[in-house]
Design a protein around this motif. Sequence first.
Motif, PDB file in Angstrom:
ATOM      1  N   LEU A  26      -3.629 -31.937  44.485  1.00 35.82           N
ATOM      2  CA  LEU A  26      -4.773 -31.681  45.352  1.00 35.82           C
ATOM      3  C   LEU A  26      -5.776 -32.828  45.395  1.00 35.82           C
ATOM      4  O   LEU A  26      -6.739 -32.778  46.158  1.00 35.82           O
ATOM      5  CB  LEU A  26      -5.478 -30.384  44.925  1.00 35.82           C
ATOM      6  CG  LEU A  26      -4.638 -29.109  45.021  1.00 35.82           C
ATOM      7  CD1 LEU A  26      -5.512 -27.887  44.780  1.00 35.82           C
ATOM      8  CD2 LEU A  26      -3.921 -28.991  46.363  1.00 35.82           C
ATOM      9  N   GLY A  27      -5.570 -33.852  44.572  1.00 34.89           N
ATOM     10  CA  GLY A  27      -6.372 -35.058  44.687  1.00 34.89           C
ATOM     11  C   GLY A  27      -7.770 -34.983  44.113  1.00 34.89           C
ATOM     12  O   GLY A  27      -8.623 -35.826  44.430  1.00 34.89           O
ATOM     13  N   LEU A  28      -8.038 -34.013  43.232  1.00 30.88           N
ATOM     14  CA  LEU A  28      -9.364 -33.923  42.623  1.00 30.88           C
ATOM     15  C   LEU A  28      -9.506 -34.955  41.507  1.00 30.88           C
ATOM     16  O   LEU A  28      -8.533 -35.317  40.837  1.00 30.88           O
ATOM     17  CB  LEU A  28      -9.604 -32.524  42.060  1.00 30.88           C
ATOM     18  CG  LEU A  28      -9.637 -31.375  43.074  1.00 30.88           C
ATOM     19  CD1 LEU A  28      -9.928 -30.067  42.359  1.00 30.88           C
ATOM     20  CD2 LEU A  28     -10.669 -31.629  44.164  1.00 30.88           C
ATOM     21  N   THR A  29     -10.729 -35.393  41.295  1.00 36.65           N
ATOM     22  CA  THR A  29     -11.033 -36.369  40.248  1.00 36.65           C
ATOM     23  C   THR A  29     -11.498 -35.653  38.990  1.00 36.65           C
ATOM     24  O   THR A  29     -12.372 -34.783  39.058  1.00 36.65           O
ATOM     25  CB  THR A  29     -12.131 -37.340  40.714  1.00 36.65           C
ATOM     26  OG1 THR A  29     -11.672 -38.045  41.867  1.00 36.65           O
ATOM     27  CG2 THR A  29     -12.492 -38.328  39.618  1.00 36.65           C
ATOM     28  N   VAL A  30     -10.918 -36.013  37.845  1.00 33.17           N
ATOM     29  CA  VAL A  30     -11.368 -35.468  36.572  1.00 33.17           C
ATOM     30  C   VAL A  30     -12.700 -36.129  36.217  1.00 33.17           C
ATOM     31  O   VAL A  30     -12.775 -37.355  36.050  1.00 33.17           O
ATOM     32  CB  VAL A  30     -10.347 -35.715  35.449  1.00 33.17           C
ATOM     33  CG1 VAL A  30     -10.887 -35.212  34.112  1.00 33.17           C
ATOM     34  CG2 VAL A  30      -9.022 -35.026  35.769  1.00 33.17           C
ATOM     35  N   ARG A  31     -13.752 -35.321  36.126  1.00 35.32           N
ATOM     36  CA  ARG A  31     -15.078 -35.848  35.794  1.00 35.32           C
ATOM     37  C   ARG A  31     -15.320 -35.876  34.293  1.00 35.32           C
ATOM     38  O   ARG A  31     -16.010 -36.750  33.770  1.00 35.32           O
ATOM     39  CB  ARG A  31     -16.156 -34.987  36.462  1.00 35.32           C
ATOM     40  CG  ARG A  31     -17.552 -35.546  36.326  1.00 35.32           C
ATOM     41  CD  ARG A  31     -18.567 -34.711  37.083  1.00 35.32           C
ATOM     42  NE  ARG A  31     -18.733 -33.383  36.516  1.00 35.32           N
ATOM     43  CZ  ARG A  31     -19.466 -33.106  35.439  1.00 35.32           C
ATOM     44  NH1 ARG A  31     -20.079 -34.065  34.791  1.00 35.32           N
ATOM     45  NH2 ARG A  31     -19.571 -31.869  35.000  1.00 35.32           N
ATOM     46  N   GLU A  32     -14.738 -34.896  33.602  1.00 36.08           N
ATOM     47  CA  GLU A  32     -14.933 -34.810  32.154  1.00 36.08           C
ATOM     48  C   GLU A  32     -13.706 -34.146  31.551  1.00 36.08           C
ATOM     49  O   GLU A  32     -13.168 -33.183  32.103  1.00 36.08           O
ATOM     50  CB  GLU A  32     -16.188 -33.993  31.845  1.00 36.08           C
ATOM     51  CG  GLU A  32     -16.613 -34.034  30.396  1.00 36.08           C
ATOM     52  CD  GLU A  32     -17.967 -33.372  30.191  1.00 36.08           C
ATOM     53  OE1 GLU A  32     -18.229 -32.942  29.063  1.00 36.08           O
ATOM     54  OE2 GLU A  32     -18.746 -33.276  31.168  1.00 36.08           O
ATOM     55  N   ARG A  33     -13.281 -34.654  30.402  1.00 35.37           N
ATOM     56  CA  ARG A  33     -12.078 -34.154  29.752  1.00 35.37           C
ATOM     57  C   ARG A  33     -12.397 -33.804  28.300  1.00 35.37           C
ATOM     58  O   ARG A  33     -12.933 -34.625  27.562  1.00 35.37           O
ATOM     59  CB  ARG A  33     -10.971 -35.207  29.797  1.00 35.37           C
ATOM     60  CG  ARG A  33      -9.608 -34.754  29.325  1.00 35.37           C
ATOM     61  CD  ARG A  33      -8.658 -35.937  29.268  1.00 35.37           C
ATOM     62  NE  ARG A  33      -8.608 -36.662  30.527  1.00 35.37           N
ATOM     63  CZ  ARG A  33      -7.685 -36.472  31.462  1.00 35.37           C
ATOM     64  NH1 ARG A  33      -6.726 -35.586  31.257  1.00 35.37           N
ATOM     65  NH2 ARG A  33      -7.714 -37.179  32.576  1.00 35.37           N
ATOM     66  N   GLY A  34     -12.103 -32.573  27.894  1.00 36.65           N
ATOM     67  CA  GLY A  34     -12.291 -32.152  26.519  1.00 36.65           C
ATOM     68  C   GLY A  34     -11.003 -31.565  25.971  1.00 36.65           C
ATOM     69  O   GLY A  34     -10.004 -31.436  26.677  1.00 36.65           O
ATOM     70  N   ALA A  35     -11.029 -31.189  24.712  1.00 34.77           N
ATOM     71  CA  ALA A  35      -9.830 -30.644  24.093  1.00 34.77           C
ATOM     72  C   ALA A  35      -9.422 -29.316  24.722  1.00 34.77           C
ATOM     73  O   ALA A  35      -8.224 -29.001  24.809  1.00 34.77           O
ATOM     74  CB  ALA A  35     -10.062 -30.465  22.592  1.00 34.77           C
ATOM     75  N   ASP A  36     -10.393 -28.529  25.160  1.00 30.98           N
ATOM     76  CA  ASP A  36     -10.103 -27.197  25.685  1.00 30.98           C
ATOM     77  C   ASP A  36     -10.635 -26.970  27.096  1.00 30.98           C
ATOM     78  O   ASP A  36     -10.622 -25.843  27.586  1.00 30.98           O
ATOM     79  CB  ASP A  36     -10.698 -26.126  24.759  1.00 30.98           C
ATOM     80  CG  ASP A  36     -10.061 -26.147  23.387  1.00 30.98           C
ATOM     81  OD1 ASP A  36      -8.814 -26.079  23.316  1.00 30.98           O
ATOM     82  OD2 ASP A  36     -10.791 -26.249  22.388  1.00 30.98           O
ATOM     83  N   GLU A  37     -11.094 -28.039  27.773  1.00 29.28           N
ATOM     84  CA  GLU A  37     -11.656 -27.862  29.100  1.00 29.28           C
ATOM     85  C   GLU A  37     -11.560 -29.147  29.900  1.00 29.28           C
ATOM     86  O   GLU A  37     -11.741 -30.234  29.366  1.00 29.28           O
ATOM     87  CB  GLU A  37     -13.118 -27.406  29.008  1.00 29.28           C
ATOM     88  CG  GLU A  37     -13.773 -27.118  30.353  1.00 29.28           C
ATOM     89  CD  GLU A  37     -15.178 -26.561  30.195  1.00 29.28           C
ATOM     90  OE1 GLU A  37     -15.313 -25.394  29.780  1.00 29.28           O
ATOM     91  OE2 GLU A  37     -16.143 -27.317  30.459  1.00 29.28           O
ATOM     92  N   LEU A  38     -11.271 -28.991  31.194  1.00 26.25           N
ATOM     93  CA  LEU A  38     -11.311 -30.092  32.138  1.00 26.25           C
ATOM     94  C   LEU A  38     -12.330 -29.757  33.214  1.00 26.25           C
ATOM     95  O   LEU A  38     -12.417 -28.622  33.665  1.00 26.25           O
ATOM     96  CB  LEU A  38      -9.942 -30.301  32.811  1.00 26.25           C
ATOM     97  CG  LEU A  38      -8.788 -30.777  31.945  1.00 26.25           C
ATOM     98  CD1 LEU A  38      -7.492 -30.747  32.758  1.00 26.25           C
ATOM     99  CD2 LEU A  38      -9.046 -32.187  31.424  1.00 26.25           C
TER     100      LEU A  38
END
Length: 230
Positions: A26-38
Amino acid sequence: MLTGLAWLALEAKYLEPAREFYEERLGLTVRERGADELAFEAGETDLLLRRPDGFPRGGLHTHYAFSIPESEYDDWWERLGREYELEEAQFGPARSLYLYDPDGNCVELGQQDVAGPGIDGIFEVVLEVEDLDRARAFYEDLGFETVDEGDSRKRIRLHGPMALELWEPHLGIADARGGVHVDLGFETADPGAALEAVRDRVQSVVRESDEEIVVRDPDGHFLTFTERPR
């Protein structure tokens, strides 16, 4: 009272297949990445994908809709149709396509008046509720306005910061279901005023500060009233 949808949180059993779907398909940008959450950027709204590791949980089998520019619809249909079994619905002049993510959420991409390119906002979220009249009164007191009642009396559509559909349990277009224990964040200039409008009907006040208040609505959905920018 509520001026914007800050986030929609969904539950993801495994983050990597969910990331692949939303980022690569779907082409979304990951703004923040954590161990249990995107956290993905979807226009002015965040889409959060959260492993079931605490409260608030993300929503299960939630039907919601992304905004796409009208001119991009055919390209989206052609591209996604190579991998997914799509369904289509028409609402006046606007078309929407439907598919499912790896965790069973019904994802709609609908033609809206947005700039793009690609996904540019979330314009609809569907919540499952036990009592339509009770849920409608609750959200109307937060500033939403009822604009449509389904013929079957199993759903109500309201307009506010986005379109909010309240569904008693049933299957909708593409066999979609309303979400349970959905987590929504709403922007507001006055979180305290939002709380006072519904304080007598929330299941609980989970957290309260000058800048941010978290409550559970009568059906157990988590609502955050926040004045903090994303």
